[in-house]
Design an enzyme around this catalytic site. Structure first.
Site, PDB file in Angstrom:
ATOM      1  CD  GLU A 179     -38.815 -42.029 -38.779  1.00 18.94           C
ATOM      2  OE1 GLU A 179     -39.296 -41.294 -38.029  1.00 18.94           O
ATOM      3  OE2 GLU A 179     -39.566 -43.028 -39.095  1.00 18.94           O
TER       4      GLU A 179
ATOM      5  CG  HIS B 276     -43.364  -6.881 -56.229  1.00 20.58           C
ATOM      6  ND1 HIS B 276     -42.554  -8.042 -56.410  1.00 20.58           N
ATOM      7  CD2 HIS B 276     -42.267  -5.845 -56.441  1.00 20.58           C
ATOM      8  CE1 HIS B 276     -41.348  -7.743 -56.987  1.00 20.58           C
ATOM      9  NE2 HIS B 276     -41.099  -6.509 -56.665  1.00 20.58           N
TER      10      HIS B 276
END
Ligand SMILES: Cc1cc2nc3c(=O)[nH]c(=O)nc-3n(C[C@H](O)[C@H](O)[C@H](O)COP(=O)(O)OP(=O)(O)OC[C@H]3O[C@@H](n4cnc5c(N)ncnc54)[C@H](O)[C@@H]3O)c2cc1C
Length: 466
Positions: free
Chosen positions: A204, A445
């Site tokens: 990169e 949950h």
């Protein structure tokens, strides 16, 4: 000569969604596509085949690495790459045929060929089967998309030196894969081949990966990818790839200057971005303006030429299928005399690695640069019960709220499944929600989405689960 309300050039997500909406609104519509299949880059050589390989290769890695920890053992686990590629093609085929069906359903004429604007209100098509057809139309929509950008010294042959298109079709796992470019396409496809057994090295130019991503999330992402075994050469530029009989030799040198060195590779993937595709489209015939890089310039989807619109990857902005889709639907609405609007502040972006990375709205860096006062709430998946149960504790959620307006202006996440979870924040942002609105919404949950709620609570300093 056929008379249309709207002729769309390009059958990708921008073009085909524009066509569907135009058909629904009763406009006489034609769509011209040259690749012989609808769906554009996204369905044929982009989003869909890459996700098919990411999904399958993730199972392969999970079966090898994660399942034994949960008491699920395989003997004789093996990779059948030909089957993996075949299931990818099946997904692509099914979806492209589905789009063709949607053209029929919405009475859109699908014309296979290369479209060229020949004069105001006229598009000529060089038909794929030979011959020509001319279409008269009140409006034209340019949706011709993009192609991979090239790099001097790197000659793409789609076999050993490949673009994303070739990287999706390899019939053998490379021993060593060098990826040029640390953007989302290189990291997704690099992940596929790393999971299947390649040594993957990413070169990169910048000293970070995924440059437009929130900095903190990008740093965590890099750490996680390194932990998974991907190798990074940051701050390095590729100056050439030499093709030898038995290997490829990649020359690199520090972006800031310094000593050059070489890397050996079996396959090189060039993925440094994409460029707009408008070759042979006849923009000059009616004087459509582009910027220096060739992107078609628009104001609210309108080009400078009367009744000519442009959308998607061939225009400035994020190169994403859903951005193109939004713009396509908006243009159809405008041509039909109705509202046509895209909220560019709420265009999510997802990297489909494992864990996934997802973001929407402003990053912390953007808010700081603009001098916007903001509050931040963060929650790590390490403290989320579902993540712990699933052995998926890498990552976090971050919510950004603008102080003056008390509106959520950004959300950034890294974790398993966050590509699905980001939709919750997109809806909240469209409704102008504050962090408190999200924090006071009951979440099931145990779910990973509780991490969003906790991060939102964190904006006002009342995280309860950590
Ligand atoms: C490997 C890869 C993975 C990706 N993954 C994602 C992802 O996960 N999510 C996401 O949102 N985006 C992703 N993208 C980006 C996404 O594919 C593009 O943003 C999207 O396809 C742009 O849509 P479009 O309609 O503007 O153009 P395109 O999809 O490029 O379609 C344009 C079409 O027009 C045709 N055409 C061009 N000129 C003519 C002409 N003169 N006449 C007739 N036809 C013409 C082209 O052949 C093409 O089929 C990915 C891209 C790649 C390469």
């Amino acid at each position: 000569m056929a008379q249309y309300d709207l002729v769309i050039i390009g059958g990708g997500p921008g073009g085909y969604n524009c066509a569907i909406r135009a058909g629904q609104l009763g406009l006489k519509t034609a769509i011209i596509e040259n690749r012989g299949k609808l769906g554009g880059t996204c369905l044929n050589v982009g989003c869909i085949p890459s996700k098919a390989l990411l999904h399958a290769s993730e199972f392969y890695e999970e079966a090898r690495k994660t399942f034994p920890a949960m008491g699920v053992n395989f003997t004789g686990l093996s990779l059948d790459l030909a089957r993996m590629q075949a299931q990818k093609e099946e997904a692509v085929d099914g979806l492209t045929k589905g789009v063709e069906f949607l053209m029929k359903k919405n009475k859109v004429d699908y014309i296979k060929g290369v479209g060229r604007i020949a004069a105001p209100g006229r598009v000529d098509v060089a038909l794929n089967d030979g011959g020509k057809q001319s279409l008269e139309t009140r409006n034209i929509c340019i949706a011709t998309g993009s192609v991979p950008a090239d790099l001097r010294g790197v000659d793409v042959d789609e076999e050993r030196v490949v673009s994303s298109t070739g990287a999706l079709a390899l019939n053998k796992v490379p021993g060593k894969l060098v990826v040029i470019g640390g953007g989302y396409i290189g990291l997704e496809l690099g992940s596929v081949w790393r999971r299947l057994g390649a040594e993957v090295r990413v070169v990169e130019f910048l000293d970070r990966i995924t440059p437009t991503m929130d900095g903190e999330i990008s740093t965590q992402f890099l750490k996680i990818l390194k932990k998974q075994g991907m190798i990074f050469e940051l701050g390095q530029k590729v100056t050439g790839v030499e093709k030898q009989r038995s290997k490829l030799v990649v020359s690199i040198e520090p972006s800031a200057g310094g000593a050059a060195r070489t890397l050996d590779a079996d396959v090189v993937l060039l993925s440094i971005g994409r460029k707009p595709y408008t070759d042979g489209l006849g923009l000059e015939t009616i004087g459509v303006r582009t910027d220096q890089r060739g992107f078609v310039l628009t104001d609210h989807f309108k080009t400078n030429a009367p009744n000519v619109y442009a959308i998607g990857d061939c225009t400035p902005g994020p190169m994403l299928a859903h951005k193109a889709e939004e713009e396509g639907a908006a243009v159809a609405q405008i041509v039909a005399g109705k509202w046509g609007h895209v909220n560019y502040d709420v265009i999510p972006g997802v990297v489909y690695t494992n864990p996934e990375v997802a973001g929407v709205g402003k990053t912390e860096e953007e808010l700081k640069a603009a001098g916007v006062a903001y509050k931040v709430g963060k929650f790590p998946f390490m403290a989320n019960s579902r993540a712990r149960t699933n052995h998926e504790t890498d990552g976090m959620v971050k919510i950004l709220e603008e102080e003056a307006t008390k509106r959520v202006v950004g959300a950034h996440m890294i974790g398993v499944g966050v590509g699905e979870m980001i939709g919750e924040v997109c809806v909240a942002m469209e409704f102008g929600a504050s962090a408190e609105d999200i924090a006071r919404t009951c979440h099931a949950h145990p779910t990973m989405t509780e991490a969003i709620r906790e991060a939102a609570k964190g904006v006002d300093g009342w995280i309860m689960q950590a």
